[in-house]
Design a protein around this motif. Structure first.
Motif, short mmCIF file in Angstrom:
data_model
loop_
_atom_site.label_atom_id
_atom_site.label_comp_id
_atom_site.label_asym_id
_atom_site.label_seq_id
_atom_site.Cartn_x
_atom_site.Cartn_y
_atom_site.Cartn_z
N ILE A 172 0.81 -1.23 0.00
CA ILE A 172 0.00 0.00 0.00
C ILE A 172 0.84 1.28 0.00
O ILE A 172 0.56 2.22 -0.77
CB ILE A 172 -1.00 -0.01 1.17
CG1 ILE A 172 -2.12 -1.02 0.90
CG2 ILE A 172 -1.60 1.36 1.41
CD1 ILE A 172 -2.99 -0.70 -0.30
N PRO A 173 1.90 1.39 0.81
CA PRO A 173 2.70 2.63 0.75
C PRO A 173 3.26 2.90 -0.65
O PRO A 173 3.27 4.06 -1.10
CB PRO A 173 3.82 2.37 1.76
CG PRO A 173 3.24 1.41 2.74
CD PRO A 173 2.36 0.51 1.92
N ASP A 174 3.69 1.85 -1.34
CA ASP A 174 4.23 2.03 -2.69
C ASP A 174 3.13 2.34 -3.70
O ASP A 174 3.37 3.06 -4.68
CB ASP A 174 5.00 0.78 -3.13
CG ASP A 174 6.40 0.72 -2.51
OD1 ASP A 174 6.75 1.66 -1.77
OD2 ASP A 174 7.11 -0.26 -2.77
N VAL A 175 1.94 1.82 -3.48
CA VAL A 175 0.82 2.15 -4.38
C VAL A 175 0.46 3.62 -4.20
O VAL A 175 0.24 4.34 -5.19
CB VAL A 175 -0.40 1.25 -4.09
CG1 VAL A 175 -1.62 1.69 -4.91
CG2 VAL A 175 -0.08 -0.21 -4.40
N MET A 176 0.41 4.09 -2.98
CA MET A 176 0.09 5.51 -2.74
C MET A 176 1.16 6.42 -3.33
O MET A 176 0.85 7.50 -3.83
CB MET A 176 -0.05 5.77 -1.24
CG MET A 176 -1.31 5.18 -0.62
SD MET A 176 -1.67 5.77 1.06
CE MET A 176 -0.31 5.06 1.98
N ALA A 177 2.42 5.96 -3.30
CA ALA A 177 3.52 6.78 -3.82
C ALA A 177 3.68 6.66 -5.33
O ALA A 177 4.49 7.38 -5.93
CB ALA A 177 4.82 6.36 -3.13
N GLY A 178 2.92 5.76 -5.95
CA GLY A 178 3.00 5.60 -7.40
C GLY A 178 4.13 4.71 -7.87
O GLY A 178 4.41 4.63 -9.06
N GLN A 179 4.80 4.01 -6.94
CA GLN A 179 5.93 3.15 -7.32
C GLN A 179 5.46 1.82 -7.92
O GLN A 179 6.21 1.17 -8.64
CB GLN A 179 6.83 2.92 -6.11
CG GLN A 179 7.53 4.19 -5.65
CD GLN A 179 8.34 3.99 -4.39
OE1 GLN A 179 8.54 2.86 -3.95
NE2 GLN A 179 8.83 5.07 -3.81
N VAL A 180 4.26 1.40 -7.59
CA VAL A 180 3.63 0.24 -8.20
C VAL A 180 2.17 0.63 -8.44
O VAL A 180 1.57 1.31 -7.60
CB VAL A 180 3.78 -1.03 -7.32
CG1 VAL A 180 3.01 -0.89 -6.01
CG2 VAL A 180 3.33 -2.28 -8.05
N PRO A 181 1.60 0.28 -9.60
CA PRO A 181 0.30 0.85 -9.95
C PRO A 181 -0.89 0.43 -9.11
O PRO A 181 -1.76 1.25 -8.83
CB PRO A 181 0.10 0.39 -11.40
CG PRO A 181 1.46 0.11 -11.92
CD PRO A 181 2.23 -0.41 -10.74
N MET A 182 -0.94 -0.83 -8.68
CA MET A 182 -2.19 -1.28 -8.05
C MET A 182 -1.98 -2.52 -7.21
O MET A 182 -0.97 -3.22 -7.34
CB MET A 182 -3.25 -1.57 -9.12
CG MET A 182 -3.03 -2.89 -9.84
SD MET A 182 -4.00 -3.05 -11.32
CE MET A 182 -3.05 -2.05 -12.44
N VAL A 183 -3.00 -2.81 -6.39
CA VAL A 183 -3.01 -4.03 -5.59
C VAL A 183 -4.46 -4.31 -5.18
O VAL A 183 -5.26 -3.39 -5.04
CB VAL A 183 -2.11 -3.90 -4.34
CG1 VAL A 183 -2.68 -2.90 -3.34
CG2 VAL A 183 -1.87 -5.25 -3.67
N PHE A 184 -4.80 -5.57 -5.01
CA PHE A 184 -6.04 -5.94 -4.36
C PHE A 184 -5.78 -5.96 -2.86
O PHE A 184 -4.90 -6.68 -2.39
CB PHE A 184 -6.52 -7.33 -4.80
CG PHE A 184 -7.48 -7.32 -5.96
CD1 PHE A 184 -8.73 -6.74 -5.82
CD2 PHE A 184 -7.13 -7.89 -7.17
CE1 PHE A 184 -9.63 -6.73 -6.88
CE2 PHE A 184 -8.02 -7.89 -8.24
CZ PHE A 184 -9.28 -7.31 -8.10
N ASP A 185 -6.51 -5.15 -2.10
CA ASP A 185 -6.29 -5.04 -0.66
C ASP A 185 -7.60 -5.30 0.07
O ASP A 185 -8.67 -4.89 -0.40
CB ASP A 185 -5.78 -3.63 -0.33
CG ASP A 185 -5.08 -3.55 1.01
OD1 ASP A 185 -4.16 -4.35 1.24
OD2 ASP A 185 -5.47 -2.71 1.83
#
Length: 326
Positions: free
Chosen positions: A195-208
């Protein structure tokens, strides 16, 4: 007066022994519980299954007249806790609060496990369904799941997604969606929350899971494209389901209680009765819904069928996508 022969006495003793054995479960349950009950949770304190367990444990303790102790056994994708529960005495004093990834996914992706979900456990009741939310950073270009899948079809493999690791729930629910949509994305496994990397734009998405995604979506820190449930959830009524675009898709997780195999049936039935009563109270239902969970509370037979179907469902996905952990 007729004196019984030695053979007759042996038959009599054998018959009495058989009657005592048949009644032992019932007798056991009549004197139960007379000491504290332990609930093994295969996660750290503060995560969703632990929070839900603690919501239920106090009420369960009052109903049974004994303290209920939560025993957190975190680590190794839930395997540590599952093994501890499987090896516990089947005397009615151990409950296991677990999730579908431990009971339905681990067995189909791990080459070896120190527990067997079908042989080592007996289902008690499903506590709640746990939808996943497909979340992206607020600066990602896709405004909807339809937009995302269209982009993925244009350039196969060009879009990345994160998960909690190879064989985790978020990994398999994404691959199930990709298979049904006929697209290919690139998996980036994480050892912890992405989640921190998704919020920062380092990885596009995740199912959470909704329990952690919900506050971040509502605060605008994440953008929700879809939920895995078959119908929209009350906590995110404006977010469509994956099934609206891909009919038949159902990627929800769940939480549920089991006991070690061999636990007397009348104790299993008593646990089911008391936990289902607790789950049907308006106060607890509201708490679960506020977390983005869908309260259930079903029969032993219904949960047994769900447990079996879960194994079959994820085995197909794991095999189709060559997902395995050696």
């Amino acid at each position: 007066m007729t004196v019984p022969s030695a053979i007759s006495r042996r038959h009599l003793l054998a018959s009495l022994g058989a009657i005592a054995l048949a009644a032992s479960g019932s007798v056991h349950a009549q004197g139960w519980p007379n000491k504290p009950i332990k609930i093994i949770v295969p996660f750290a304190a503060g995560v969703s299954p632990d929070v839900v367990t603690r919501m239920i444990s106090d009420s369960l303790g009052r109903a049974l007249g004994q303290p209920v102790i939560v025993d957190n056994r975190a680590g190794a994708a839930g395997i540590i806790g599952a093994e501890a529960a499987a090896r516990s005495l089947p005397d009615g004093y151990t409950l296991f609060m677990t999730v579908n990834s431990i009971m339905g996914i681990n067995p189909v992706v791990y080459a070896k496990l120190p527990y067997d979900p079908t042989k080592d456990f007996v289902p008690v009741t499903q506590v709640a369904r746990v939808p996943y939310v497909l979340v992206t950073g607020p600066k990602q270009p896709w405004g909807s799941l339809k937009d995302l899948l269209a982009a993925a079809r244009t350039k196969p493999g060009s879009i990345d997604y994160a998960s909690l690791g190879v064989g985790s729930g978020p990994h398999l629910v994404m691959e199930m969606m990709n298979n049904m949509a006929g697209v290919r994305m690139t998996h980036i496994p994480y050892k912890a929350s992405a989640i921190p990397d998704v919020m920062a734009g380092q990885v596009p998405m995740v199912f959470d899971p909704t329990t952690t995604a919900l506050p971040l979506v509502k605060s605008g820190k994440l953008k929700a494209l879809a939920v895995t449930s078959q119908k929209r959830i009350a906590a995110l009524p404006d977010v469509p389901t994956v099934a609206e675009l891909l009919p038949g898709y159902d990627g929800d997780g769940w939480q549920g209680f089991y006991v070690p195999a061999g636990t007397p049936r009348d104790i299993v039935a008593r646990y089911n009765t008391e936990i289902v009563k607790i789950l049907r109270t308006p106060e607890l239902q509201k708490k679960l819904l506020d977390l983005g969970l869908e309260p259930v509370g079903n029969s032993v037979e219904e949960f047994t069928a769900i447990s079996r179907n879960e194994f079959v469902k994820w085995r197909k996905i794991a095999k189709a996508n060559n997902i395995h952990v050696d």
